[in-house]
Write a protein that holds these residues in place. Structure first.
Motif, PDB file in Angstrom:
ATOM      1  N   GLN A 187       0.838  -1.186   0.000  1.00  0.00           N
ATOM      2  CA  GLN A 187       0.000   0.000   0.000  1.00  0.00           C
ATOM      3  C   GLN A 187       0.876   1.240   0.000  1.00  0.00           C
ATOM      4  OE1 GLN A 187      -2.389   0.390   3.526  1.00  0.00           O
ATOM      5  NE2 GLN A 187      -3.606   2.019   2.636  1.00  0.00           N
ATOM      6  N   ILE A 188       0.569   2.213  -0.858  1.00  0.00           N
ATOM      7  CA  ILE A 188       1.301   3.483  -0.825  1.00  0.00           C
ATOM      8  C   ILE A 188       0.627   4.339   0.235  1.00  0.00           C
ATOM      9  CG2 ILE A 188       1.887   5.577  -2.129  1.00  0.00           C
ATOM     10  CD1 ILE A 188       2.085   3.728  -4.635  1.00  0.00           C
ATOM     11  N   THR A 189       1.299   4.513   1.372  1.00  0.00           N
ATOM     12  CA  THR A 189       0.672   5.199   2.499  1.00  0.00           C
ATOM     13  C   THR A 189       1.019   6.685   2.539  1.00  0.00           C
ATOM     14  OG1 THR A 189       2.482   4.498   3.910  1.00  0.00           O
ATOM     15  CG2 THR A 189       0.511   3.143   3.945  1.00  0.00           C
ATOM     16  N   MET A 190       2.096   7.071   1.810  1.00  0.00           N
ATOM     17  CA  MET A 190       2.394   8.504   1.681  1.00  0.00           C
ATOM     18  C   MET A 190       2.931   8.711   0.273  1.00  0.00           C
ATOM     19  SD  MET A 190       5.133  10.828   3.710  1.00  0.00           S
ATOM     20  CE  MET A 190       6.428  10.716   2.489  1.00  0.00           C
ATOM     21  N   ASP A 191       2.324   9.629  -0.456  1.00  0.00           N
ATOM     22  CA  ASP A 191       2.733   9.788  -1.862  1.00  0.00           C
ATOM     23  C   ASP A 191       3.741  10.915  -2.010  1.00  0.00           C
ATOM     24  OD1 ASP A 191       2.846   9.332  -4.559  1.00  0.00           O
ATOM     25  OD2 ASP A 191       0.677   9.364  -4.856  1.00  0.00           O
ATOM     26  N   LEU A 192       4.388  10.891  -3.164  1.00  0.00           N
ATOM     27  CA  LEU A 192       5.397  11.867  -3.554  1.00  0.00           C
ATOM     28  C   LEU A 192       4.743  13.238  -3.763  1.00  0.00           C
ATOM     29  CD1 LEU A 192       8.347  11.370  -4.432  1.00  0.00           C
ATOM     30  CD2 LEU A 192       7.479  10.966  -6.729  1.00  0.00           C
ATOM     31  N   GLU A 193       5.452  14.315  -3.376  1.00  0.00           N
ATOM     32  CA  GLU A 193       4.865  15.642  -3.617  1.00  0.00           C
ATOM     33  C   GLU A 193       5.131  16.151  -5.035  1.00  0.00           C
ATOM     34  OE1 GLU A 193       8.325  18.686  -1.977  1.00  0.00           O
ATOM     35  OE2 GLU A 193       6.596  18.261  -0.699  1.00  0.00           O
ATOM     36  N   GLN A 194       6.228  15.689  -5.665  1.00  0.00           N
ATOM     37  CA  GLN A 194       6.569  16.159  -7.016  1.00  0.00           C
ATOM     38  C   GLN A 194       5.694  15.474  -8.076  1.00  0.00           C
ATOM     39  OE1 GLN A 194       8.848  15.059  -4.775  1.00  0.00           O
ATOM     40  NE2 GLN A 194      10.528  16.511  -4.662  1.00  0.00           N
ATOM     41  N   ASN A 195       5.465  16.205  -9.167  1.00  0.00           N
ATOM     42  CA  ASN A 195       4.791  15.619 -10.311  1.00  0.00           C
ATOM     43  C   ASN A 195       5.860  14.990 -11.198  1.00  0.00           C
ATOM     44  OD1 ASN A 195       3.485  14.988 -12.639  1.00  0.00           O
ATOM     45  ND2 ASN A 195       2.406  16.934 -12.820  1.00  0.00           N
ATOM     46  N   VAL A 196       5.916  13.653 -11.225  1.00  0.00           N
ATOM     47  CA  VAL A 196       7.069  12.986 -11.841  1.00  0.00           C
ATOM     48  C   VAL A 196       7.172  13.158 -13.358  1.00  0.00           C
ATOM     49  CG1 VAL A 196       7.167  11.260 -10.012  1.00  0.00           C
ATOM     50  CG2 VAL A 196       6.031  10.696 -12.163  1.00  0.00           C
ATOM     51  N   LYS A 197       6.149  13.711 -13.976  1.00  0.00           N
ATOM     52  CA  LYS A 197       6.216  13.829 -15.444  1.00  0.00           C
ATOM     53  C   LYS A 197       7.336  14.772 -15.895  1.00  0.00           C
ATOM     54  CE  LYS A 197       2.732  17.263 -16.819  1.00  0.00           C
ATOM     55  NZ  LYS A 197       3.750  18.254 -17.156  1.00  0.00           N
ATOM     56  N   ASP A 198       7.819  15.599 -14.996  1.00  0.00           N
ATOM     57  CA  ASP A 198       8.896  16.538 -15.342  1.00  0.00           C
ATOM     58  C   ASP A 198      10.283  15.991 -15.024  1.00  0.00           C
ATOM     59  OD1 ASP A 198       6.896  18.367 -16.004  1.00  0.00           O
ATOM     60  OD2 ASP A 198       6.749  19.059 -13.923  1.00  0.00           O
ATOM     61  N   TYR A 199      10.382  14.740 -14.593  1.00  0.00           N
ATOM     62  CA  TYR A 199      11.654  14.283 -14.029  1.00  0.00           C
ATOM     63  C   TYR A 199      12.209  12.979 -14.606  1.00  0.00           C
ATOM     64  CZ  TYR A 199      10.775  17.500 -10.124  1.00  0.00           C
ATOM     65  OH  TYR A 199      10.548  18.602  -9.346  1.00  0.00           O
ATOM     66  N   HIS A 200      13.543  12.889 -14.531  1.00  0.00           N
ATOM     67  CA  HIS A 200      14.231  11.603 -14.595  1.00  0.00           C
ATOM     68  C   HIS A 200      14.185  11.079 -13.155  1.00  0.00           C
ATOM     69  CE1 HIS A 200      15.892  11.851 -18.640  1.00  0.00           C
ATOM     70  NE2 HIS A 200      16.159  13.121 -18.409  1.00  0.00           N
ATOM     71  N   VAL A 201      13.425  10.018 -12.950  1.00  0.00           N
ATOM     72  CA  VAL A 201      13.204   9.520 -11.586  1.00  0.00           C
ATOM     73  C   VAL A 201      14.139   8.344 -11.274  1.00  0.00           C
ATOM     74  CG1 VAL A 201      11.508   8.433 -10.052  1.00  0.00           C
ATOM     75  CG2 VAL A 201      10.792  10.249 -11.614  1.00  0.00           C
ATOM     76  N   VAL A 202      14.755   8.395 -10.100  1.00  0.00           N
ATOM     77  CA  VAL A 202      15.574   7.279  -9.614  1.00  0.00           C
ATOM     78  C   VAL A 202      14.991   6.829  -8.279  1.00  0.00           C
ATOM     79  CG1 VAL A 202      17.879   6.500  -8.951  1.00  0.00           C
ATOM     80  CG2 VAL A 202      17.631   8.271 -10.701  1.00  0.00           C
ATOM     81  N   ILE A 203      14.430   5.646  -8.275  1.00  0.00           N
ATOM     82  CA  ILE A 203      13.883   5.108  -7.026  1.00  0.00           C
ATOM     83  C   ILE A 203      15.021   4.523  -6.206  1.00  0.00           C
ATOM     84  CG2 ILE A 203      12.340   3.371  -6.029  1.00  0.00           C
ATOM     85  CD1 ILE A 203      10.501   3.783  -8.352  1.00  0.00           C
ATOM     86  N   VAL A 204      15.065   4.883  -4.932  1.00  0.00           N
ATOM     87  CA  VAL A 204      16.127   4.438  -4.030  1.00  0.00           C
ATOM     88  C   VAL A 204      15.494   3.508  -2.990  1.00  0.00           C
ATOM     89  CG1 VAL A 204      17.867   5.209  -2.369  1.00  0.00           C
ATOM     90  CG2 VAL A 204      17.357   6.608  -4.381  1.00  0.00           C
ATOM     91  N   GLU A 205      15.842   2.212  -3.070  1.00  0.00           N
ATOM     92  CA  GLU A 205      15.195   1.221  -2.199  1.00  0.00           C
ATOM     93  C   GLU A 205      16.236   0.520  -1.326  1.00  0.00           C
ATOM     94  OE1 GLU A 205      12.970   0.362  -0.510  1.00  0.00           O
ATOM     95  OE2 GLU A 205      11.572  -1.074  -1.390  1.00  0.00           O
ATOM     96  N   ASP A 206      15.807   0.045  -0.183  1.00  0.00           N
ATOM     97  CA  ASP A 206      16.723  -0.662   0.723  1.00  0.00           C
ATOM     98  C   ASP A 206      16.965  -2.098   0.270  1.00  0.00           C
ATOM     99  OD1 ASP A 206      14.116  -1.450   1.309  1.00  0.00           O
ATOM    100  OD2 ASP A 206      14.310  -1.230   3.475  1.00  0.00           O
ATOM    101  N   ILE A 207      15.894  -2.817  -0.051  1.00  0.00           N
ATOM    102  CA  ILE A 207      16.059  -4.240  -0.379  1.00  0.00           C
ATOM    103  C   ILE A 207      14.917  -4.715  -1.267  1.00  0.00           C
ATOM    104  CG2 ILE A 207      14.866  -5.006   1.741  1.00  0.00           C
ATOM    105  CD1 ILE A 207      16.920  -7.331   1.875  1.00  0.00           C
ATOM    106  N   ILE A 208      15.239  -5.571  -2.220  1.00  0.00           N
ATOM    107  CA  ILE A 208      14.196  -6.207  -3.028  1.00  0.00           C
ATOM    108  C   ILE A 208      14.140  -7.669  -2.618  1.00  0.00           C
ATOM    109  CG2 ILE A 208      13.285  -6.652  -5.333  1.00  0.00           C
ATOM    110  CD1 ILE A 208      15.050  -4.412  -6.374  1.00  0.00           C
ATOM    111  N   ASP A 209      12.970  -8.059  -2.183  1.00  0.00           N
ATOM    112  CA  ASP A 209      12.771  -9.398  -1.642  1.00  0.00           C
ATOM    113  C   ASP A 209      11.839 -10.155  -2.604  1.00  0.00           C
ATOM    114  OD1 ASP A 209      12.858 -11.412   0.353  1.00  0.00           O
ATOM    115  OD2 ASP A 209      11.078 -10.625   1.333  1.00  0.00           O
ATOM    116  N   THR A 210      10.541 -10.156  -2.368  1.00  0.00           N
ATOM    117  CA  THR A 210       9.623 -10.820  -3.301  1.00  0.00           C
ATOM    118  C   THR A 210       9.481 -10.030  -4.603  1.00  0.00           C
ATOM    119  OG1 THR A 210       7.665  -9.662  -2.493  1.00  0.00           O
ATOM    120  CG2 THR A 210       8.232 -11.719  -1.386  1.00  0.00           C
ATOM    121  N   GLY A 211       9.786  -8.733  -4.551  1.00  0.00           N
ATOM    122  CA  GLY A 211       9.668  -7.878  -5.731  1.00  0.00           C
ATOM    123  C   GLY A 211       8.331  -7.145  -5.797  1.00  0.00           C
ATOM    124  N   ARG A 212       7.439  -7.465  -4.875  1.00  0.00           N
ATOM    125  CA  ARG A 212       6.083  -6.901  -4.939  1.00  0.00           C
ATOM    126  C   ARG A 212       6.060  -5.386  -4.739  1.00  0.00           C
ATOM    127  NH1 ARG A 212       3.990 -11.729  -1.470  1.00  0.00           N
ATOM    128  NH2 ARG A 212       2.828 -12.932  -3.016  1.00  0.00           N
TER     129      ARG A 212
END
Ligand code: IMP
Ligand code: MG
Length: 185
Positions: free
Chosen positions: A88-113
């Motif tokens: 569940q996305i419990t807090m969303d991003l404030e920026q409108n991503v259509k203007d950006y090169h987005v890089v998601i920074v994650e701690d760990i990928i487990d099941t991938g969900r």
């Protein structure tokens, strides 16, 4: 897990898997890789809270391209130490991503969900580009097919703690990554 003392807390730390020094060196390299990939173009680094907050702070200081910082909170529901498949996305991003090169920074990928769902949600908003950097990857646990663009460490199927990662909200402040001691405390 019921931590009532320093002794209980320390019993949860089974062994150090990745040292502070190893993390520091890998982040330096990842920063260079990101600089090369974007070649001076501004980016938006999006940290997935809470687990990626420590990694984000260090990675942001290892890149030289102009960058904005954003946060999103995605919760994967855990049943002890295994994911039960609800994201569940419990807090969303404030920026409108259509203007950006987005890089998601994650701690760990487990099941991938989690990242599969987060990326799907962000792609519908048409970012200029979307890449994923993860500190840790546990490919043997994948349920949903998902490949990060940059992964700093591949680990075996251990439940890990430290450097932002928690067990029942504890251990996020350890400066290294450790294997969690799952035996009854
Ligand atoms: P996934 O959706 O199963 O890929 O799980 C991703 C999320 O589960 C991560 O962002 C972490 O917050 C959490 N997670 C997965 N494995 C571990 C672990 O070994 N230690 C701590 N948290 C974990
Ligand atoms: Mg996380």
């Amino acid at each position: 897990m019921d931590i009532k003392s320093v002794q209980d807390f320390e019993k949860g730390i089974k062994r150090v898997l990745i040292t502070e020094e190893q993390i520091k060196n890998a982040i330096k390299e990842a920063g260079k890789e990101i600089d090369k990939l974007y070649d001076g173009r501004p980016i938006l680094l999006v940290s997935i809270l809470k687990g990626a907050f420590v990694f984000m702070a260090d990675l942001a200081r290892a890149v030289s391209v102009p960058c904005e910082i954003g946060f999103m909170c995605a919760k994967s529901y855990y049943n002890g130490t295994s994911s039960c498949g609800v994201v569940q996305i419990t807090m969303d991003l404030e920026q409108n991503v259509k203007d950006y090169h987005v890089v998601i920074v994650e701690d760990i990928i487990d099941t991938g969900r989690t990242l599969n769902d987060v990326c799907k949600a962000l792609r519908t908003r048409n970012p200029i580009s979307l890449h994923v950097v993860t500190l840790l990857d546990k490919p043997s646990r994948r349920i949903v097919e998902f490949e990060p663009d940059i992964s700093l460490f591949t680990i075996e199927d251990h439940f890990v703690i430290g450097y932002g990662l928690d067990c029942a909200e504890y251990y996020r402040n350890l400066p290294y990554i450790a294997e969690f001691n799952n035996e009854k405390l």
